[in-house]
Scaffold this active site. Structure first.
Site, short mmCIF file in Angstrom:
data_model
loop_
_atom_site.label_atom_id
_atom_site.label_comp_id
_atom_site.label_asym_id
_atom_site.label_seq_id
_atom_site.Cartn_x
_atom_site.Cartn_y
_atom_site.Cartn_z
N ASN A 1 28.52 92.23 61.36
CA ASN A 1 29.68 93.22 61.03
C ASN A 1 28.83 94.51 60.53
O ASN A 1 27.90 94.31 59.76
CB ASN A 1 30.69 92.92 59.95
CG ASN A 1 29.97 92.88 58.30
OD1 ASN A 1 30.16 94.23 58.12
ND2 ASN A 1 29.49 92.18 57.78
N CYS B 1 23.89 96.45 50.29
CA CYS B 1 24.86 96.53 51.54
C CYS B 1 23.90 97.34 52.54
O CYS B 1 23.46 98.30 52.37
CB CYS B 1 26.18 96.98 51.43
SG CYS B 1 27.01 96.71 52.86
N GLY C 1 28.01 84.00 57.70
CA GLY C 1 28.59 82.81 58.22
C GLY C 1 27.56 81.77 58.35
O GLY C 1 26.44 81.90 57.74
#
Lengths: 309, 264
Positions: free
Chosen positions: A77, A139, A226
């Site tokens: 993402n 991030c 994930g």
């Protein structure tokens, strides 16, 4: 008598320094919106805490699409830290969380030490309804974002030292895995006065569209999350736990209660569920239930009894 | 608002064209509450627990209240849809829905529906809805070949005579694109018409260009990669019209938008 003697009096409460959680299962920032979006699927009061979408001083529009792409057992993402800004958060989002009595952790991000400090000062006015602040120094999505701080022990120390001075709210530092040595960063966060650390954030990654001969994500690079990243996250939690005395919150690909047990055994005091919530919005409750069952069956009376010495 | 997240059984699964399938799922509550333009997220993970990881968004193509089923219409385009195409009736699928904001149901004036490719799915749902309510609409459906259109129309109980059909290979209806019949339609209408469309991006852009200033409202259904489908991840961003850098989120703000609000 059955073969397994189940415990009825296990204690799921955990203390992350001054931060008290009714149980160790939290929702990770960026995967649960501002909480309310999840209410048809999950009772937010049943879990330890909700870490809301990262907040900046001013609203951010986020990155151009495509923002997401699926990879084997993973999600790439580059949302770009889209958020409503601290002002709208306090007027439009926090009151609901407060009314519902939801344990709320506010994730924040900034482009300078000054911005982190200002955010913490502003949030301090609502210290009664904020359980903790999670500092995003990691991030990897926005070019001018938190990357620079979390990449080095010095940068991490700098941010944390300043924010702990301006707020009474406990500080969690969310670490980036995109570093050479996670232990030195974890120690820097501790030395600067952090109350807990959470790790890992997403792993810097990319994908290429071979038909169009260009990077697949609008931002070129994105963060991988994930099940694909779980073994890496687990190793880093293990290392960090052994490098610092402050509590460690484990994050990274936790999708089942067994994954949660692994992180707790590695030395985490709590865990955060991220991508699994996107796949199945009620995941956190299933993980909590599975963990509780496991602890009862195996005779672990409290969460930290799961730690491997 | 009813929102289901559970395993639902496949009742009907048939191939209606090259790599194109109709799937009927037993989901009585979804069938009862779904509105045209809404979608569902379907888990395509088989025995492998995490691969493919994400659920896939599919427009609801129509519902059957008597049988308590919803239908979707899809083409095999990747690993997820390939896996889905191999599922036999009786298999359970993780289903989340109905989701999103659909088409406006009450509109004044003349109504034209335009669906292209797999975009015919929500248009079929809308057309059946309008017919069932006793109203009328001109429905233009286009596809590459006649096979997939015939299969979808047959499965959805829509008569060929009721709709205008175009195919790129000329194997059914008029040869060409949906914009041909649409342009003709637009020559004969006043300003108080509504177009509701779903299809590939170039089709939506062409429909928008054709209808500019000629209709009161153009609604378009957009698509995007999605992770969650419920507004958690903000992954399905689509640029708003205007100079500022702002985005809508297809899963929550849409998938149906007023064409004036988004970049096509």
């Amino acid at each position: 008598m059955g073969e397994i003697r189940e415990l009825s009096d296990i204690n799921l409460e955990v203390s992350l320094g001054p931060i008290r959680l009714k149980n160790p299962v939290m929702l990770a920032s960026g995967t649960c919106g501002y909480g309310r979006e999840l209410t048809p699927h999950l009772d937010l009061n049943s879990i330890g805490a909700v870490v809301v979408k990262g907040i900046s001083l001013e609203p951010r529009p986020g990155n151009p699409p495509p923002r997401i792409f699926e990879t084997p057992c993973g999600l790439l993402n580059a949302i770009g830290l889209e958020n409503v800004g601290v002002k709208a958060f306090l007027t439009e989002k926090l009151p609901w969380l407060k009314d519902q009595g939801i344990s709320t952790v506010v994730n924040i991000l900034g482009n300078s030490v000054e911005e982190y400090k200002r955010l913490c000062s502003i949030l301090s006015e609502e210290s009664q309804s904020i359980l903790a602040i999670e500092i995003n120094v990691s991030c990897p999505n926005v070019k001018a974002g938190g990357v620079a701080f979390g990449r080095t022990p010095e940068g991490t120390y700098e941010v944390v030292r300043h924010v702990v001075e301006v707020t009474e709210i406990p500080i969690i530092v969310k670490l980036s895995p995109n570093v050479t040595d996670i232990t030195s960063i974890a120690q820097a966060a501790q030395d600067a006065g952090a109350h807990a650390i959470s790790l890992i954030n997403t792993i810097l990654a990319m994908a290429i569209d071979i038909e169009k001969k260009r990077p697949l994500l609008g931002n070129t690079f994105g963060g991988l999350s994930g099940p694909a990243i779980k073994p890496i996250a687990l190793r880093m939690v293990w290392e960090a736990h052994r490098a610092v005395d402050i509590p460690v919150i484990g994050i990274g690909g936790i999708s089942t209660w067994k994954d949660a047990v692994e992180f707790l055994m590695a030395g985490a005091s709590a865990i955060q569920i991220g991508t699994a919530t996107l796949v199945e919005p009620g995941s956190a409750k299933k993980i909590l239930d599975g963990l509780t069952r496991f602890m009862r069956q195996k005779g672990y009376r409290e969460v930290e009894a799961l730690w491997i010495d | 608002m009813v929102l289901v997240d559970r395993k639902c059984k496949i009742i009907h699964h048939s191939q209606v064209g090259p790599e194109v399938y109709v799937l009927g799922i037993d989901a009585v509550d979804v069938a009862k509450h779904a509105l045209p333009g809404q979608f569902v997220m379907i888990g395509v993970r088989g025995k492998s627990a995490f691969d493919p990881l994400l659920r896939r968004p599919f427009s609801i193509a129509w519902t059957d209240h008597v049988k308590g089923m919803i239908f979707i219409f899809y083409r095999v385009v990747g690993r997820g849809t390939r896996l889905l195409s191999e599922y036999m009736p009786g298999t359970g699928l993780e289903l989340l829905g109905p989701l999103g904001r659909g088409f406006s149901l009450e509109v004044s004036g003349r109504r034209i529906l335009v669906g292209g490719g797999l975009g015919i799915a929500p248009i079929i749902f809308l057309y059946k809805w309008i017919k069932a309510s006793g109203a009328s609409a001109t429905c233009i459906l286009g596809a590459r070949t006649g096979d997939e259109l015939l299969g979808a129309l047959k499965a959805s109980d829509i008569s060929l005579e009721d709709v205008i059909i175009t195919t790129e290979d000329g194997s059914l209806g008029k040869k060409g694109l949906v914009t041909g019949p649409l342009a003709k339609c637009l020559d004969h209408i006043g300003g108080d018409a509504t177009i509701q469309a779903c299809g590939p991006a170039p089709m939506l852009k062409a429909v928008s260009n054709l209808s500019n200033h000629k209709v009161r409202l153009l609604e378009v259904s957009l698509e995007s990669y999605m992770a969650c489908g419920i507004g958690l991840c903000l992954g399905c961003a689509h640029k708003k019209r205007g100079d500022s850098e702002e985005y809508v989120h297809i899963c929550k703000d849409g998938p149906v938008f007023d064409a004036r609000d988004v970049v096509l």
